[in-house]
Design an enzyme around this catalytic site. Structure first.
Site, PDB file in Angstrom:
ATOM      1  N   ASP A  35       0.796  -1.233   0.000  1.00  0.00           N
ATOM      2  CA  ASP A  35       0.000   0.000   0.000  1.00  0.00           C
ATOM      3  C   ASP A  35       0.827   1.281   0.000  1.00  0.00           C
ATOM      4  OD1 ASP A  35       0.970  -0.325   2.559  1.00  0.00           O
ATOM      5  OD2 ASP A  35      -0.802   0.500   3.534  1.00  0.00           O
ATOM      6  N   GLU A  36       2.110   1.196  -0.271  1.00  0.00           N
ATOM      7  CA  GLU A  36       2.948   2.389  -0.186  1.00  0.00           C
ATOM      8  C   GLU A  36       4.137   2.291  -1.131  1.00  0.00           C
ATOM      9  OE1 GLU A  36       4.913   5.100   3.395  1.00  0.00           O
ATOM     10  OE2 GLU A  36       4.309   3.040   3.769  1.00  0.00           O
TER      11      GLU A  36
END
Length: 346
Positions: A94-95
């Site tokens: 997610d990053e």
């Protein structure tokens, strides 16, 4: 991404939207992997026990994780990133860091690019994302948390120093809870107080990390965005349903963990010289024990020999809820991106 796992669950299940949810387990051994923003208002956050989460928020809804679905969504987001630059460094599902100094759109404004990327993620995937924009990875990382959820913050070159000076020390990336407390004891509460300390002072109190703190508070962080991150370690670990109090039972569990680790080492074609045993006790305190060899190993039998030595190195102070093994000091100069999937009993 904003509360990624929880947001995916809310997107896929309309019943969960607007409600406090936690991805993870609710029983006595359960751990929260992610919490929706509705749940975070009650102090529910990742890594706390399911029991504590439920105590903080009685209305909390627990959802079992679906990592295959999260990977599917993450892949779609990564494709959007690559429409803008090939210099994409994933940190997790997610990053990621993006270097848009030279980009495929020919747009000189990183701020406008970030807004466009976030808009595309929302339109094409259905989730919100936040972004931080600045001169290096350190400042951009801090800025990315500034206007969450669904926001962004730009720290221009001439604003970096004043931004860091005013920043609470607990918000510095790389300064954890223990280090924060130590800095408080030394009278360091904000960036300006950290900046006033000499290099010698910081190295004396924080060892090798002292130089890192000395430079980043001055806006100096020369780490490049690498499309393939160099693997520093490969690890496997397991959280148990029932606490273990006997080293004999622990060795049985460590055999299966070592087998899983061997598979990962072979998959990525790496070996390492340093073996580390990770122990998390029933009171959630954590301990690591390491040994460095003069040669590289990747075989589970050899790994287990070292782990057994580390396990019996000193007596356990309490029953154990988690064991893990990692191998680092790897034998590769190539740029490899290694994803370590941790195993939890949800």
């Amino acid at each position: 991404m904003d509360a990624f796992y929880a947001s995916v669950e809310q997107m896929d299940n309309p019943f969960l939207r607007g409600k406090p949810i936690a991805v993870g387990g609710s029983d006595s051994r359960g751990v929260v992997a992610a919490a929706s923003y509705e749940a975070r208002k009650f102090g529910v956050r990742s890594a706390i026990s399911g029991v504590l989460a439920k105590k903080n928020c009685p209305e909390l809804i627990f959802v079992k994780p679906r990592f295959d679905r999260y990977k599917e969504i993450s892949s779609k987001i990564q494709k959007i990133f690559h429409d803008y630059t090939d210099l994409v460094e994933p940190l997790s599902l997610d990053e990621a860091y993006l270097d848009v100094t030279v980009n495929k759109k020919g747009n000189p404004s990183a701020t406008l690019l970030a807004a466009e990327i976030r808009q595309r993620i929302f339109k094409e995937v259905g989730l919100t994302a936040s972004a931080g924009i600045s001169i290096n990875k350190f400042v951009a990382k801090i800025a990315s948390d500034y206007n969450k959820p669904n926001g962004q913050k730009t720290v221009n070159p001439d604003e970096v120093i004043s931004f860091l000076e005013a920043l609470p020390i607990r918000k510095f990336h790389g300064v954890g809870k223990v280090t924060t407390e130590k800095m408080y004891q030394l009278g360091i509460f904000t960036g300006v107080e950290l900046k006033n300390k000499s290099l010698e002072f910081l190295e004396k109190h924080f060892g090798k990390s002292g130089a890192y703190y000395y430079h980043v508070v001055r806006g100096i962080h020369n780490s490049e965005v690498k499309s393939n991150r160099t693997a520093k370690s490969v690890a496997a670990e397991h959280t148990f349903d029932v606490n273990l109090s006997s080293e004999i039972f622990m060795m049985e569990k460590l055999e299966s963990i070592a087998a899983a680790l061997e598979k990962r080492l072979k998959k990525y074609d790496v070996a390492g010289k340093t073996v580390t045993l990770k122990i998390k006790y029933s009171d959630f305190t954590q301990q690591t024990r390491s040994k460095t060899l003069p040669y590289f190993i990747a075989d589970k039998v050899l790994i287990l020999e070292i782990v057994k030595e580390l396990l019996f190195q000193e007596r356990m102070k309490d029953s154990v809820r988690l064991l893990g093994i990692s191998v680092n000091n790897l034998n590769t100069e190539e740029k490899k991106f290694v994803v370590v999937q941790l195993k939890f009993d949800f």
